[in-house]
Design a protein around this motif. Structure first.
Motif, mmCIF file in Angstrom:
data_model
loop_
_atom_site.group_PDB
_atom_site.id
_atom_site.type_symbol
_atom_site.label_atom_id
_atom_site.label_comp_id
_atom_site.label_asym_id
_atom_site.label_seq_id
_atom_site.Cartn_x
_atom_site.Cartn_y
_atom_site.Cartn_z
ATOM 1 N N HIS A 130 0.702 -1.209 0.096
ATOM 2 C CA HIS A 130 0.062 0.100 0.039
ATOM 3 C C HIS A 130 0.828 1.107 0.056
ATOM 4 N N ARG A 131 2.007 1.182 0.392
ATOM 5 C CA ARG A 131 2.992 2.276 0.592
ATOM 6 C C ARG A 131 3.790 2.193 -0.765
ATOM 7 N N LEU A 132 3.670 3.259 -1.481
ATOM 8 C CA LEU A 132 4.080 3.684 -2.784
ATOM 9 C C LEU A 132 5.568 3.641 -2.674
ATOM 10 N N SER A 133 6.426 4.080 -1.521
ATOM 11 C CA SER A 133 7.648 3.909 -1.363
ATOM 12 C C SER A 133 8.271 2.551 -1.635
ATOM 13 N N THR A 134 7.608 1.539 -1.386
ATOM 14 C CA THR A 134 8.040 0.245 -1.463
ATOM 15 C C THR A 134 8.188 -0.294 -2.798
ATOM 16 N N ILE A 135 7.282 0.318 -3.608
ATOM 17 C CA ILE A 135 7.320 -0.039 -5.117
ATOM 18 C C ILE A 135 7.807 1.092 -6.058
ATOM 19 N N VAL A 143 -1.904 -2.074 -10.530
ATOM 20 C CA VAL A 143 -2.754 -1.727 -9.701
ATOM 21 C C VAL A 143 -4.101 -2.178 -9.779
ATOM 22 N N MET A 144 -4.448 -2.913 -8.371
ATOM 23 C CA MET A 144 -5.773 -3.408 -8.452
ATOM 24 C C MET A 144 -6.875 -3.077 -7.608
ATOM 25 N N GLU A 145 -7.929 -3.034 -7.780
ATOM 26 C CA GLU A 145 -9.142 -2.458 -7.060
ATOM 27 C C GLU A 145 -10.066 -3.556 -7.002
ATOM 28 N N ARG A 146 -10.613 -3.886 -5.831
ATOM 29 C CA ARG A 146 -11.654 -5.101 -5.736
ATOM 30 C C ARG A 146 -11.365 -6.266 -6.467
ATOM 31 N N GLY A 147 -10.074 -6.678 -6.347
ATOM 32 C CA GLY A 147 -9.757 -7.963 -7.439
ATOM 33 C C GLY A 147 -9.470 -7.840 -8.628
#
Length: 181
Positions: A130-135, A143-147
């Protein structure tokens, strides 16, 4: 070709959000995937995972027992760092990071990014975050939303489009200065 699951598992390093630590010594926990690891190898990955200073404070260092009545209980952040060290030790071809730094504050995560980049370099990596700094150094972002996949592309391309979910998330997190790193 047929791949035996056990052979495949030896090439996969997983750093989960909820780390499993065994009722064993710290040495046994970090060397889980490589039980013949030397002390030098262990200290190298503990340093890279930024958890060596913590281990040095423990009564028996690498031989300190974790869990149970006699053992200590590391914090969730320390457990995540131990899990990163464990993954670094096995030197996997495939890495799965599942919210691997969720228990760290943004400053701690920024300091750990070098170890994470080392863990991910020259490997296939799946980073759930969820943290953009990780990616932010990823080659491909999904980017996924509701699967469902709603966006996919290189981070720079997604940012250049200036109209997608990834762009809006990036602006909300980084443009404010709250999550710079």
């Amino acid at each position: 070709t047929d791949i035996h699951p056990q052979g495949l598992r030896r090439h996969i390093g997983v750093v989960p959000q909820d780390v499993v630590l065994f009722h064993d010594t710290l040495r046994g926990n970090v060397a889980y995937g490589k039980p013949d690891a030397t002390d030098d190898e262990l200290w190298k990955v503990l340093e890279a995972g930024q958890v060596a200073d913590y281990v040095r404070t423990l009564p028996k260092g690498l031989d300190t027992r974790l869990g149970g009545e006699e053992g200590i209980a590391p914090s969730q952040g320390e457990a995540q760092r131990l899990s990163i060290a464990r993954a670094l030790l096995i030197n996997p071809a495939i890495v799965i990071l599942d919210e691997a730094t969720s228990s760290l504050d943004s400053l701690e995560e920024a300091r750990l990014q070098l170890a994470i980049r080392e863990l991910l370099s020259r490997r296939t990596a799946f980073v759930i975050a969820h943290r953009l700094s990780t990616i932010r150094h990823s080659g491909l972002v999904v980017v996924m939303e509701r699967g469902r996949v709603i966006e996919m592309g290189a981070p720079d391309a997604l940012l250049a489009a200036k109209d997608g979910v990834f762009y809006r998330l990036h602006e909300a997190h980084f443009a404010t200065g709250v999550f710079r790193g």
